[in-house]
Scaffold this motif. Structure first.
Motif, PDB file in Angstrom:
ATOM      1  N   ILE A  11     -13.165   3.257   0.640  1.00  0.00           N
ATOM      2  CA  ILE A  11     -12.056   4.184   0.407  1.00  0.00           C
ATOM      3  C   ILE A  11     -12.412   5.174  -0.704  1.00  0.00           C
ATOM      4  O   ILE A  11     -12.153   6.382  -0.592  1.00  0.00           O
ATOM      5  N   VAL A  25      -4.529   3.274  -6.548  1.00  0.00           N
ATOM      6  CA  VAL A  25      -4.380   2.956  -5.126  1.00  0.00           C
ATOM      7  C   VAL A  25      -4.327   1.446  -4.927  1.00  0.00           C
ATOM      8  O   VAL A  25      -3.529   0.930  -4.133  1.00  0.00           O
ATOM      9  N   ASN A  67      -1.319   5.094   5.561  1.00  0.00           N
ATOM     10  CA  ASN A  67      -2.558   4.684   4.906  1.00  0.00           C
ATOM     11  C   ASN A  67      -3.760   4.925   5.807  1.00  0.00           C
ATOM     12  O   ASN A  67      -4.810   5.408   5.365  1.00  0.00           O
ATOM     13  N   ALA A  70      -4.573   8.651   5.901  1.00  0.00           N
ATOM     14  CA  ALA A  70      -4.648   9.371   4.626  1.00  0.00           C
ATOM     15  C   ALA A  70      -5.972  10.112   4.482  1.00  0.00           C
ATOM     16  O   ALA A  70      -7.046   9.584   4.796  1.00  0.00           O
ATOM     17  N   MET A  76      -2.579   8.664   0.055  1.00  0.00           N
ATOM     18  CA  MET A  76      -2.921   7.239  -0.003  1.00  0.00           C
ATOM     19  C   MET A  76      -2.041   6.520  -1.023  1.00  0.00           C
ATOM     20  O   MET A  76      -1.533   5.420  -0.773  1.00  0.00           O
ATOM     21  N   ARG A  80       0.725   3.602  -0.212  1.00  0.00           N
ATOM     22  CA  ARG A  80       0.646   2.259  -0.804  1.00  0.00           C
ATOM     23  C   ARG A  80       1.975   1.890  -1.474  1.00  0.00           C
ATOM     24  O   ARG A  80       2.430   0.748  -1.377  1.00  0.00           O
ATOM     25  N   ARG A 140     -10.103   2.486   7.914  1.00  0.00           N
ATOM     26  CA  ARG A 140      -8.768   2.903   8.341  1.00  0.00           C
ATOM     27  C   ARG A 140      -8.159   1.924   9.339  1.00  0.00           C
ATOM     28  O   ARG A 140      -6.932   1.751   9.378  1.00  0.00           O
TER      29      ARG A 140
END
Length: 438
Positions: A11, A25, A67, A70, A76, A80, A140
């Motif tokens: 990520i 995050v 998410n 994103a 993101m 979350r 993802r």
């Protein structure tokens, strides 16, 4: 919570996040989940448990899809937070409904005890799933899985869930809701940031102290209010308080293992994400196997005995993991700790959950679910701040003396596990004393 742990490097790379953004995050879910649980539990009693469950699941599913799609830090982070809000609405309502579906006292007690073991199963599943996803497809897709589960629940819910009880008119304690939500969010944020910034940083002390002062104000208000959000009488039960402490310690130990060990396997042992998931298979198998009979044991053997046994087994597992060093072979004390600790954690979760929910009237079922889930979430939040700080301080002390960084880091992990084992040993005596028969 654990679904993202193995995915964080990917990520960070894809979204171009710096370390501070990555930490936000990672922690956004915990802050919103922890902060809203008590309010959400009361909303379940107010608006109806089934309705609250549906709204929470829809919010959680939509945030999971966000998410997965994103493309920036802002999206993101908001997604979350959205997942945490949806989870906060869902968890207390789901637990309260489990108690209402099973009307027979013995079956209800067993169902709630089984429910108590599910968070550890979920934490282990997150580690296993995320490693597989990170190895073969994009990170993802890991967020598509919870969205698919939400769809399945929404389809099955009308078929398997009996009609919801009539909602009752309850006065909303608006001031209490604002105080407890702001206080919990402040404390949770301060704790999770302590692991990143250190305990002396203004970004830690200000929200932590503000949160504690706000929670103190909430307690004073609850003692005077005619219809408080959380009546202080709910905490008069010695058995319930020990159950909540047991849940916090079990969830803290679980989060500590699922946080440190993936880092150790990938950084010190150079495991791939897939190999990290495979390394956790014995952990998951032990958790699932114990969960099959933990609910029955919690009811038949009693909360007092099973909580103490769970802490003893958990302490042994953490002590084995405390032998960790940079060259530890997988087959040995490391594997033994991976098998022994989850057995103890599953026993603690089931027995402590049963003790917490024992004697809760139906009209406080949502509240009880919110309080229990707050304890369950508070454990990982504290279990992120304290063990990381302990491990970091020990590592800094070793590197300051000339020890190689990799060796010092692994020794820091082992030292944190040893301290956690000592806390579990102290909890054995406390559970036997607190839960003794009258």
């Amino acid at each position: 919570m654990t679904l993202i742990s193995v995915l964080l490097p990917a990520i960070q790379r894809d979204l171009g996040l710096d370390r501070a953004e990555l930490a936000l995050v990672n922690n956004a879910y915990a802050v919103s989940f922890c902060g809203l649980l008590l309010l959400s539990g009361r909303l379940g009693d107010l608006l109806g448990l089934r309705r609250t469950l549906v709204v929470g699941m829809v919010a959680f599913g939509l945030a999971s899809v966000a998410n997965a799609a994103a493309t920036s830090f802002a999206v993101m982070l908001l997604a979350r937070f959205g997942q945490g809000i949806g989870a906060a609405l869902t968890a207390p309502a789901a637990m309260a409904l489990a108690g209402i579906v099973f009307r027979d006292p013995q079956r209800r007690a067993r169902a709630i005890a089984i429910w108590g073991g599910l968070p550890v199963v979920g934490a282990t599943s997150g580690i296993l799933l995320s490693g597989v996803v990170a190895n073969w497809v994009s990170w993802r897709w890991a967020f598509v899985v919870p969205a698919a589960v939400v769809g399945l629940v929404l389809v099955l819910l009308p078929r398997v869930m009996p009609p919801a009880p009539e909602t009752r008119r309850i006065r909303v304690d608006v001031l209490g809701a604002m105080l407890v939500t702001a206080g919990l969010c402040g404390v949770c944020y301060g704790l999770v940031e302590a692991a990143e910034q250190g305990w002396a940083a203004a970004g830690v002390l200000v929200p932590l102290l503000a949160g504690l002062v706000t929670l103190g104000s909430f307690a004073l208000w609850a003692a005077r209010a005619e219809h408080p959000l959380v009546p202080l009488s709910f905490f008069r039960s010695r058995k319930r308080l020990m159950g909540l402490l047991g849940v916090m310690l079990a969830s803290s130990g679980t989060f500590t293992t699922t946080y440190f060990l993936p880092l150790y396997f990938q950084q010190q042992q150079a495991f791939s994400p897939l190999m990290t998931s495979i390394a956790f298979l014995p952990y998951g198998i032990a958790m699932f196997a114990t969960g099959l009979f933990a609910g029955w044991l919690a009811v038949t053997a009693g909360a007092r005995r099973m909580t103490a046994i769970g802490f003893a087994v958990g302490a042994a597992g953490l002590a084995l993991l405390g032998q960790l060093d940079v060259a530890s072979p997988y087959v040995g004390t490391l594997l033994a700790g991976l098998v022994v600790f989850p057995v103890g954690a599953a026993l603690i979760f089931s027995a402590a959950t049963a003790a917490t929910m024992d004697g809760v009237p139906d009209e406080q079922a949502g509240l009880a679910g919110g309080v229990l889930n707050t304890a369950m979430e508070g454990g990982p939040t504290i279990g992120f701040a304290l063990p990381v700080s302990i491990a970091g301080a020990h590592t800094s002390r070793l590197t300051g003396g000339g020890t190689d960084a990799a060796v010092a880091t692994a020794d820091g992990y082992g030292f944190a596990f040893t301290i956690a084992a000592a806390a579990y040993v102290a909890a054995i005596a406390l559970s036997l004393l607190t839960l003794r028969r009258r």
